[in-house]
Design a protein around this motif. Sequence first.
Motif, mmCIF file in Angstrom:
data_model
loop_
_atom_site.group_PDB
_atom_site.id
_atom_site.type_symbol
_atom_site.label_atom_id
_atom_site.label_comp_id
_atom_site.label_asym_id
_atom_site.label_seq_id
_atom_site.Cartn_x
_atom_site.Cartn_y
_atom_site.Cartn_z
ATOM 1 N N GLY A 1 0.808 -1.218 0.000
ATOM 2 C CA GLY A 1 0.000 0.000 0.000
ATOM 3 C C GLY A 1 0.846 1.275 0.000
ATOM 4 N N GLU A 2 2.108 1.060 -0.283
ATOM 5 C CA GLU A 2 3.024 2.214 -0.223
ATOM 6 C C GLU A 2 3.140 2.850 -1.615
ATOM 7 N N PRO A 3 2.692 4.057 -1.776
ATOM 8 C CA PRO A 3 2.659 4.629 -3.128
ATOM 9 C C PRO A 3 4.041 5.115 -3.575
ATOM 10 N N ARG A 4 4.299 4.881 -4.810
ATOM 11 C CA ARG A 4 5.505 5.466 -5.402
ATOM 12 C C ARG A 4 5.129 6.574 -6.368
ATOM 13 N N ILE A 5 4.154 6.272 -7.146
ATOM 14 C CA ILE A 5 3.779 7.229 -8.180
ATOM 15 C C ILE A 5 2.390 7.783 -7.927
ATOM 16 N N ILE A 6 1.570 6.948 -7.203
ATOM 17 C CA ILE A 6 0.180 7.342 -6.981
ATOM 18 C C ILE A 6 0.130 8.716 -6.314
ATOM 19 N N GLY A 7 -0.625 9.616 -6.889
ATOM 20 C CA GLY A 7 -0.843 10.917 -6.258
ATOM 21 C C GLY A 7 0.270 11.929 -6.454
ATOM 22 N N THR A 8 1.388 11.516 -7.041
ATOM 23 C CA THR A 8 2.462 12.507 -7.197
ATOM 24 C C THR A 8 2.715 12.859 -8.661
ATOM 25 N N GLY A 9 2.827 11.861 -9.468
ATOM 26 C CA GLY A 9 3.139 12.143 -10.862
ATOM 27 C C GLY A 9 4.632 12.268 -11.090
ATOM 28 N N ARG A 10 5.013 11.837 -12.220
ATOM 29 C CA ARG A 10 6.432 11.971 -12.568
ATOM 30 C C ARG A 10 6.640 11.938 -14.075
ATOM 31 N N GLU A 11 7.881 12.227 -14.424
ATOM 32 C CA GLU A 11 8.195 12.226 -15.855
ATOM 33 C C GLU A 11 8.724 10.850 -16.222
ATOM 34 N N VAL A 12 8.095 10.221 -17.227
ATOM 35 C CA VAL A 12 8.529 8.888 -17.659
ATOM 36 C C VAL A 12 8.594 8.870 -19.179
ATOM 37 N N ARG A 13 8.915 7.685 -19.684
ATOM 38 C CA ARG A 13 8.903 7.545 -21.126
ATOM 39 C C ARG A 13 7.880 6.492 -21.522
ATOM 40 N N ALA A 14 7.211 6.690 -22.651
ATOM 41 C CA ALA A 14 6.177 5.750 -23.093
ATOM 42 C C ALA A 14 6.484 5.328 -24.522
ATOM 43 N N GLN A 15 5.814 4.213 -24.931
ATOM 44 C CA GLN A 15 6.112 3.668 -26.253
ATOM 45 C C GLN A 15 4.841 3.581 -27.089
ATOM 46 N N ARG A 16 4.884 4.113 -28.292
ATOM 47 C CA ARG A 16 3.729 4.070 -29.193
ATOM 48 C C ARG A 16 3.628 2.709 -29.849
ATOM 49 N N LYS A 17 2.521 2.546 -30.565
ATOM 50 C CA LYS A 17 2.300 1.290 -31.284
ATOM 51 C C LYS A 17 3.426 1.046 -32.292
ATOM 52 N N ASP A 18 3.891 2.161 -32.914
ATOM 53 C CA ASP A 18 4.950 1.982 -33.927
ATOM 54 C C ASP A 18 6.330 1.819 -33.300
ATOM 55 N N GLY A 19 6.362 1.709 -31.954
ATOM 56 C CA GLY A 19 7.635 1.446 -31.283
ATOM 57 C C GLY A 19 8.379 2.710 -30.878
ATOM 58 N N SER A 20 7.939 3.869 -31.378
ATOM 59 C CA SER A 20 8.658 5.085 -31.011
ATOM 60 C C SER A 20 8.401 5.432 -29.544
ATOM 61 N N ILE A 21 9.387 6.058 -28.972
ATOM 62 C CA ILE A 21 9.342 6.350 -27.540
ATOM 63 C C ILE A 21 9.271 7.857 -27.359
ATOM 64 N N PHE A 22 8.484 8.309 -26.405
ATOM 65 C CA PHE A 22 8.376 9.753 -26.192
ATOM 66 C C PHE A 22 8.329 10.047 -24.693
ATOM 67 N N PRO A 23 8.761 11.257 -24.311
ATOM 68 C CA PRO A 23 8.711 11.610 -22.896
ATOM 69 C C PRO A 23 7.300 12.084 -22.523
ATOM 70 N N CYS A 24 6.898 11.772 -21.327
ATOM 71 C CA CYS A 24 5.573 12.217 -20.902
ATOM 72 C C CYS A 24 5.531 12.401 -19.390
ATOM 73 N N ASP A 25 4.577 13.213 -18.991
ATOM 74 C CA ASP A 25 4.277 13.331 -17.558
ATOM 75 C C ASP A 25 3.167 12.329 -17.244
ATOM 76 N N LEU A 26 3.382 11.561 -16.190
ATOM 77 C CA LEU A 26 2.378 10.536 -15.825
ATOM 78 C C LEU A 26 1.925 10.780 -14.397
ATOM 79 N N SER A 27 0.588 10.822 -14.220
ATOM 80 C CA SER A 27 0.090 10.798 -12.844
ATOM 81 C C SER A 27 -0.984 9.701 -12.749
ATOM 82 N N VAL A 28 -0.994 9.076 -11.623
ATOM 83 C CA VAL A 28 -1.868 7.891 -11.474
ATOM 84 C C VAL A 28 -2.759 8.064 -10.245
ATOM 85 N N GLY A 29 -4.063 7.750 -10.413
ATOM 86 C CA GLY A 29 -4.982 7.786 -9.276
ATOM 87 C C GLY A 29 -5.488 6.375 -8.958
ATOM 88 N N HIS A 30 -5.669 6.085 -7.689
ATOM 89 C CA HIS A 30 -6.177 4.778 -7.262
ATOM 90 C C HIS A 30 -7.682 4.917 -7.013
#
Lengths: 207, 521
Positions: B92-121
């Motif tokens: 139950g210890e949050p790392r990302i929940i409620g804070t948000g951070r900068e990560v990298r994501a991958q598109r369907k075509d395999g390309s990678i891009f930087p993004c801000d991610l925030s997650v809610g439970h």
Amino acid sequence: MIKEQKPTVFVVDDDAAVRDSLRLLLKSVGLPVEVFESGQDFLDADRDDRPGCLVLDIRMPGMSGLELQVKLNERHSILPIIFITGHGDVPMAVEAMQAGAVDFIQKPFRDQDLLDRINQALDKDAGSRRMLAERNMIRKRLESLTPREREVLDLVVAGKANKVIAGDLNLSQRTVEIHRARVMEKMEAHSLAHLVRMVLEVERPEA
Amino acid sequence: MPHKHTRADRGAASPRTVRSHQELEFRALLDAAVDAIIVVDHHGTIEEFSRAAQQLFGYAPDEIVGRNVRELMPEPYRREHDGYMHRYMTTGEPRIIGTGREVRAQRKDGSIFPCDLSVGHVRGIEPPRFIGFISDITARKQADERLRRSETELQLAQKLANLGNYVMHPGGETADYFSPQLHRILGVDDSERRIVRDEYLEKWVHPADRKRVSEAFERMDAGQTPLDIEYQVVLKDGIVKHLHHIAQAMLGSDGTILKHVGTIHDVTDRRRAEDEARVLQERLTHFSRLSTMGEMAAGLAHEINQPLAAIATYAQACQRLIRQPDHDVEDVLAALEQINAQALRAGEVIRRLRNFVKNREVKREPVNCSRLLEDLRTLAETDARLHNIRLRLDCEEPLPTVYADPIQLQQVILNLVRNAIDAMSEAPEDRREVVLTTRMAADREVEITVIDQGTGLAPEATEHLFNPFFTTKSSGTGLGLAISRSIVRAHGGRLWHTPNDDCGARFHFTLPVSPAVTTGE
């Protein structure tokens, strides 16, 4: 030894101060002096046949001292020249001496040195003029001889005896003796040797 | 529009056919959001994939819904994601929940891009679900990168140019900016410390420059004139630097000063090099003057020897005159006067010589050219006379004054006269004349010409005439003309030559008329 002219020191220098100081110095020792600003002025004044000597600056604008010397030589001037030179003019001084200058003196000079040279030059000039006068006199005596007397004289000077002369000229020995006595008298010769010396004097070195 | 049935599709598995009111609202919310929104269950299985998400990742809903969210991540996130979720679910210890951070994501075509991610439970439902908000920050990252790079480049450029800049706010309400290079130039730490003007004048600006700099600051503050000034500063460790300071005051509508924007350029090295070059040039000029004099030494010796000879002769004449009982006092007095005059004459030659030869500061002043030539005459004529050459002056009168260093001008003229004399060493008597003319030329310039009737200039010589160390003389340095030309140029004039009418050469140079008055006193 006729026209008794007092010798004059002629000074040619383009520098007014040098010229004037020389005039005063020569005046102070009682020498007649005439000064000229350039070689051309001196030539125009036509003084070079008067007795004296020339004190000449070797380095002048326009006609240089050496050029004036050449022009005077062309006129058969006998005026003795003392050149005044500056430092480093030795080659020019040598040239001047070869062209007959009596002496040269470097400025600034001691007055006695210059005066001694001037006196020597004046002596030399007087001597030359005496010699010239004597030659003129001899020439005049020669001119007073009749053609026959002249013929006899030439043979006498050539060392021939009266008898030989009489033969050469087709005269009697007595007539030759009379002509010979007339020649001795007209030439004012004290002796045969004297007569020969006088004739050689005027007939040899003249050029 | 292919996704309005997303939930319904999945709903097909759970027997629900009618959409609740909340569901419709949620749907609308999902599709309206600019950020991509993804809903996953506690295994990471994707349940919802918003329209923005579809656009961002390039997946159609039916391609991605029901698959694991890992697939939207590049390594190493992809590998580690199950672990993250597991850890959260057990501790139950949050790392990302409620804070948000900068990560990298991958598109369907395999390309990678930087993004801000925030997650809610999403709590209170089973299984628990998580909502992720993703915004693409590629553009922002690129802008950041560009900014960072241009800042780095600016700093590098400032360092290389040894130039710093600043923005100062006299009001003090906004923070001042000093570039790092400015700190280095002024020898202070990269601290946040403010340097205010009075302190700067007091602690940095060289005392000799303080008044001038202070006045320039005041003029800038008073209005339109920007600051553009060179001065010296003394750093704490005693090092002296030459700075070129350019600044401007930005005024508000009410005339108050909002800020000062400026650059400070450390020109110490350049100034030092200029100083060295100037000193070298001056030495060379002096050297050339000495060698010209050396060539004229014989003539000068002669020139001094003349009055000495006259003095000696006058003195000796006086001695003789005075010893005579009946001497003329006037003669003696005249001689003494001459002695005096001739001594002065010799002294004058030496004075001119000394003036010409001594090493001195270059000093410009209004110069009357005709008078300068008269002054020069003694020296020039000396040389001419020695070579049996006449020197004639032909000066247009009156001439305006020029602004020049008189000694350097004499040096130029004397050098040209010497050359003219040398060119005529073989000339016949009637041609041995050097003519010096001054006249008013066009364009408010005075032109001085030296005319000879000598051998003239060979075409191959004219090419190199002004090159240093080029000489046609056996004992020349080859510096005379090169230095003469640089002197004339430094005075804003020109130096050139033309053939003379019959034979020989003419060397001309011009000098601009001094601005103030047009006639010499």
